[in-house]
Design an enzyme around this catalytic site. Structure first.
Site, PDB file in Angstrom:
ATOM      1  CB  ILE A 136      -2.897   3.449  -6.468  1.00 12.30           C
ATOM      2  CG1 ILE A 136      -4.481   2.967  -7.315  1.00 12.30           C
ATOM      3  CG2 ILE A 136      -2.183   2.406  -8.295  1.00 12.30           C
ATOM      4  CD1 ILE A 136      -5.331   4.552  -8.432  1.00 12.30           C
TER       5      ILE A 136
ATOM      6  CG  ASP B 256      -6.188  -2.499  10.738  1.00  9.54           C
ATOM      7  OD1 ASP B 256      -6.374  -3.226  11.039  1.00  9.54           O
ATOM      8  OD2 ASP B 256      -6.094  -1.897   9.438  1.00  9.54           O
TER       9      ASP B 256
END
Length: 484
Positions: free
Chosen positions: A36, A153
């Site tokens: 978060i 990635d």
């Protein structure tokens, strides 16, 4: 050195954030499976100073996630300071009264948006934008690769951008080591497979080992997305992903097909028949011809024929930006020995130690500065005492006062950054949020799927020709399938 931190708690996406009380919440930024993020202001700074604070969730729920967090912490420290890699300012680990861990917090450089949001917004971008962004991606990759690290990635969502077009690579959780020695390279077992739309074909096709070319492929996919405004290969599954690549690049030559590690995949490609190559100029008729030439070399199907990062930086398309003196390499290779640790308690202690080491690492210059300050104060006091002893008591003390007034100025330090080249920018406000058009998440590897008890009840049955997985699973897991 253990330092006391006074914390306060506030809510971010309905979760408690316990952070240094000097940081005040500005707004929520985002949340996902692994963390978060919010933005916060450092209240005690002389100038307006904002950071991104990320709470890493579920760190110790699985060995896989713990190792991923440890990997990212170590890599962010190793790459700290490069202009095209996100900067980790500080980290903190919060404990409950019983000693269990409440959360891992990363205090990072705050950027305004990510490249996925920029592309999705549809705002007009020029060829100058594409050149600048591509150049910065390659500069970051050069530094990463020079440490024998593969990012694995790269995608628009992992490229952070500011309105002045400054770009930084982030998210090293899927990174892995690389060695020129095939035997050593095979020991770097991967825990994840990279995001499908940007995944190099050699990973899906089980070529013998990864190379740095997999990141070049991903960067090429991003360049194509700049030129077309949408992903070039947007497969809905791995078979469809392979089909989309073949429909653009055409059927690979036999010498390339023979290196595919799966006979099942070889047979499938042969069954498709000959597929002609589509010229990139047909896909992007308005693109700069030099951009298309670079794209052609970055998206070569055969990794051995794909352009390298160093070669790409020297390509004419990027000549306006290319400056060898401003394209550094990492001074040290990254040490991946921690990857062999699989005991959760050991990994937990390694994470705690990494946090402690990093906090000392970033505070050492401040501690040295404080020590120098104290030393100068002592020297000044000694000089003043000597002057008072040598001069009459009614002598004007203006010089001493002047010295005291100038003292803060002498110790003032500048943290300013050299001004960026002012030529163009982007709109970074009110951008679209990540939605269903966001690339699918990387999948966990078969190493994690394997039952820990050794029970084979959950292992997929073999098909008629003796292969463990069907074509879709073979393409999804690529080289990982041999470790299953």
């Amino acid at each position: 050195m253990a330092d006391k931190i006074e914390r306060h708690t506030f809510k971010v996406f309905n979760q408690d954030f316990s952070v240094d009380k000097r940081f005040q919440l500005i707004k929520e930024i985002g949340h996902g499976a692994y963390g978060i993020v919010c933005s916060a202001r450092f209240a005690e700074a002389a100038e307006d100073t904002t950071v991104a604070i990320k709470k890493v969730t579920n760190v110790f729920s699985k060995t896989l996630l713990c190792k991923r967090s440890l990997r990212e912490l170590k890599l962010l420290r190793h790459f700290r300071g490069h202009k095209n890699i996100t900067c980790l300012y500080d980290m903190d680990i919060v404990f409950y009264p019983d000693g269990s861990i409440n959360g891992l917090y990363l205090y990072e450089e705050l950027m305004e948006c990510d490249m996925h949001q920029i592309i999705k917004s549809g705002q007009p971008l020029t060829d100058a934008h594409y050149q600048s962004f591509t150049y910065q991606i390659l500069c970051g990759l050069k530094y990463i690769h020079s440490a024998d690290v593969l990012h694995r990635d790269l995608k628009p969502g992992n490229l952070l951008v500011n309105a002045d077009c400054q770009l930084k690579i982030c998210d090293f959780g899927l990174a892995r080591g690389y060695s020129e020695n095939p035997v050593e390279n095979s020991q770097f077992l991967t825990e994840y497979v990279a995001t499908r739309w940007y995944r190099a074909p050699e990973i899906m096709l089980s070529y013998q080992g990864y190379t740095k070319a997999i990141d070049v492929w991903s960067a090429g996919c991003i360049l194509a997305e700049f030129l077309g405004g949408k992903p070039i290969f947007k497969g809905k599954d791995y078979v469809n992903q392979l089909n989309q690549i073949l429909q653009v690049l055409g059927t690979p030559p036999d010498e390339t097909l023979r290196r595919i590690g799966s006979k099942n995949v070889q047979d499938y490609i042969h069954q498709l028949g000959f597929i002609p190559k589509v010229p990139f100029v047909n896909l992007y008729p308005n693109a700069n011809s030099q951009a298309l030439d670079l794209l052609e070399q970055m998206l070569a199907f055969d990794p051995q024929k794909r352009i390298t990062v160093d070669e790409a930086l020297e390509h004419p398309y990027l000549s306006i930006w290319h400056d060898p003196a401003d394209e550094p390499v990492c001074s040290e290779k990254f040490e991946f020995s921690f990857e062999s640790v699989n005991d959760m308690e050991d990994l937990k202690q390694m994470v705690i130690q990494e946090v402690q080491d990093f906090r000392l690492f970033v505070r050492q210059p401040l501690l040295e500065e404080q020590r120098q300050l104290q030393l100068q104060q002592q020297q000044q006091q000694q000089q003043q005492q000597q002057q008072q002893q040598q001069q009459p008591s009614d002598v004007d003390n203006g010089n001493a006062a002047a010295s005291e007034e100038n003292y803060p100025k002498q110790m003032a330090t500048s943290n300013s950054v050299a001004p960026q080249q002012e030529s163009f920018g982007i709109h970074s406000q009110n951008l679209p949020r990540h939605d269903a058009d966001f690339p699918p998440r990387p999948q966990e590897s078969m190493m994690e799927m394997r039952p820990a008890t050794g029970n084979t009840a959950d292992i997929p049955p073999q098909n008629d020709n003796g292969t463990l997985l069907d074509l879709e699973k073979e393409l999804e897991f690529g080289l990982d399938r041999k470790y299953f």
